[in-house]
Design an enzyme around this catalytic site. Structure first.
Site, PDB file in Angstrom:
ATOM      1  N   HIS A  87       0.814  -1.224   0.000  1.00 41.19           N
ATOM      2  CA  HIS A  87       0.000   0.000   0.000  1.00 41.19           C
ATOM      3  C   HIS A  87       0.844   1.269   0.000  1.00 41.19           C
ATOM      4  O   HIS A  87       0.349   2.342   0.315  1.00 41.19           O
ATOM      5  CB  HIS A  87      -0.949  -0.002   1.194  1.00 41.19           C
ATOM      6  CG  HIS A  87      -2.004  -1.066   1.105  1.00 41.19           C
ATOM      7  ND1 HIS A  87      -2.721  -1.522   2.197  1.00 41.19           N
ATOM      8  CD2 HIS A  87      -2.460  -1.780   0.050  1.00 41.19           C
ATOM      9  CE1 HIS A  87      -3.568  -2.456   1.809  1.00 41.19           C
ATOM     10  NE2 HIS A  87      -3.435  -2.639   0.519  1.00 41.19           N
TER      11      HIS A  87
ATOM     12  N   CYS B 238       4.052  14.458  -5.804  1.00 47.09           N
ATOM     13  CA  CYS B 238       3.243  15.400  -6.578  1.00 47.09           C
ATOM     14  C   CYS B 238       2.365  14.614  -7.540  1.00 47.09           C
ATOM     15  O   CYS B 238       2.841  13.746  -8.269  1.00 47.09           O
ATOM     16  CB  CYS B 238       4.147  16.357  -7.351  1.00 47.09           C
ATOM     17  SG  CYS B 238       3.236  17.440  -8.487  1.00 47.09           S
TER      18      CYS B 238
ATOM     19  N   GLY C  45      -1.345 -10.616  11.662  1.00 45.81           N
ATOM     20  CA  GLY C  45      -1.887  -9.327  12.088  1.00 45.81           C
ATOM     21  C   GLY C  45      -2.777  -8.638  11.083  1.00 45.81           C
ATOM     22  O   GLY C  45      -2.823  -7.415  11.050  1.00 45.81           O
TER      23      GLY C  45
ATOM     24  N   SER D  34      -6.847  -8.770   9.278  1.00 45.95           N
ATOM     25  CA  SER D  34      -8.179  -9.356   9.151  1.00 45.95           C
ATOM     26  C   SER D  34      -8.507  -9.704   7.703  1.00 45.95           C
ATOM     27  O   SER D  34      -9.511 -10.362   7.436  1.00 45.95           O
ATOM     28  CB  SER D  34      -9.234  -8.390   9.694  1.00 45.95           C
ATOM     29  OG  SER D  34      -9.275  -7.212   8.897  1.00 45.95           O
TER      30      SER D  34
ATOM     31  N   ASN E 182      -3.348 -14.243  14.113  1.00 47.92           N
ATOM     32  CA  ASN E 182      -4.177 -13.038  14.233  1.00 47.92           C
ATOM     33  C   ASN E 182      -5.261 -13.275  15.258  1.00 47.92           C
ATOM     34  O   ASN E 182      -5.867 -14.354  15.293  1.00 47.92           O
ATOM     35  CB  ASN E 182      -4.818 -12.689  12.891  1.00 47.92           C
ATOM     36  CG  ASN E 182      -5.544 -11.361  12.926  1.00 47.92           C
ATOM     37  OD1 ASN E 182      -4.923 -10.314  12.985  1.00 47.92           O
ATOM     38  ND2 ASN E 182      -6.873 -11.400  12.902  1.00 47.92           N
TER      39      ASN E 182
END
Length: 279
Positions: A124, A132, A224, A226, A250
């Site tokens: 991500h 920019c 860790g 979901s 998790n």
């Protein structure tokens, strides 16, 4: 979880790693909560707070950008100064041992790299740089925050509870006076953290590289997360379709609970430290 059950879980994870490794690891916010970075979801996978800024809102609304950067002035310090926790350190050790092939992380905090992991894909993006949206120029976020603070000294003195990914629960009636620095290279008004926001897509080359890691690994290990966001869930689905083992560490419900070969619900940092320490 009792001490005996904890030992059994660690031994089961270790056995799978030694049998199927090196594993491809997918990490989520639960890996970084012990480093002081809040997460988004509860044990049932539901939002703890309003969903974060969407890509569409950031790009289309100047008022949304002003609100974002004002809150970031208050909240980013927790993200920018966070240090790796036990889980990050353990994964770096397991990589050196040859049980972890690489880490695909949904987090944007760069803590895996700080801990010494060499093979990391920031699925991500990364929150420590700003891009920019016109000329694509990259700038260190600390520098951009200095400019932002110089233009908005009254906002820097405010206090608020830290929220996930450099946000803060700063509730003001009016953000209209926030002065956002434009790109110093081309003058474009929109500078955005180099992060995949909700509603945006992971770049194709990044996704392809992550999938190639999964394809050449012995299996997938989810830690860790979901997996409520499809960008992460797709890896569990792909590994299951390929007949690879899918492990999970998790606490609480995940979107892929019916796909796991082994699921351990235990404290992540403590479990990871014991697992790596038993090498």
């Amino acid at each position: 979880m009792s001490e005996t059950a904890m030992d059994d879980s660690i031994n089961a994870l270790r056995a799978h790693l030694e049998r199927h490794g090196p594993m491809c690891v997918l990490t989520g916010a639960g890996v970084s909560t012990e480093s002081g970075i809040p997460d988004y979801r509860d044990g049932e996978g539901q939002w703890k707070r309003p969903p974060p800024m969407s890509h569409q809102a950031f790009m289309k609304s100047e008022s949304a950008r002003k609100r974002y950067w004002a809150r970031s002035l208050v909240g980013f310090s927790a993200l920018g100064t966070a240090q790796p926790g036990m889980a990050h350190e353990a994964l770096a050790r397991l990589e050196r041992e040859g049980l972890v092939q690489g880490i695909i992380t949904q987090n944007v905090d760069r803590l895996h790299q700080k801990a010494g992991s060499r093979n990391v894909i920031d699925l991500h993006g990364r929150a420590d740089v700003v891009r920019c949206m016109a000329c694509r120029w990259l700038l260190k976020r600390t520098v951009y925050h200095e400019w932002l603070a110089n233009r908005n000294p009254s906002w820097t003195a405010l206090k608020a509870e830290v929220a996930p990914d450099g946000d803060a629960d700063l509730d003001a009636d009016d953000f209209s006076d926030v002065d956002i620095p434009p790109c110093p290279r081309c003058g474009h008004a929109i500078m955005k953290p180099d992060v995949v926001y909700f509603g945006d897509n992971v770049p194709r080359d990044r996704l392809a590289r992550a999938m190639s890691w999964l394809d050449t690994s012995g299996g997938l290990w989810v830690i860790g997360s979901s997996l409520m966001v499809f960008s992460g869930f797709r890896f569990a689905r792909q590994a299951h379709r390929a007949g690879k083992p899918v492990l999970c560490l998790n606490r609480g419900h995940t979107r892929a609970d019916d796909l796991f070969t082994l699921k351990v619900e235990a404290p992540i940092g403590k479990t990871m430290a014991a697992l790596a320490g038993g090498a």
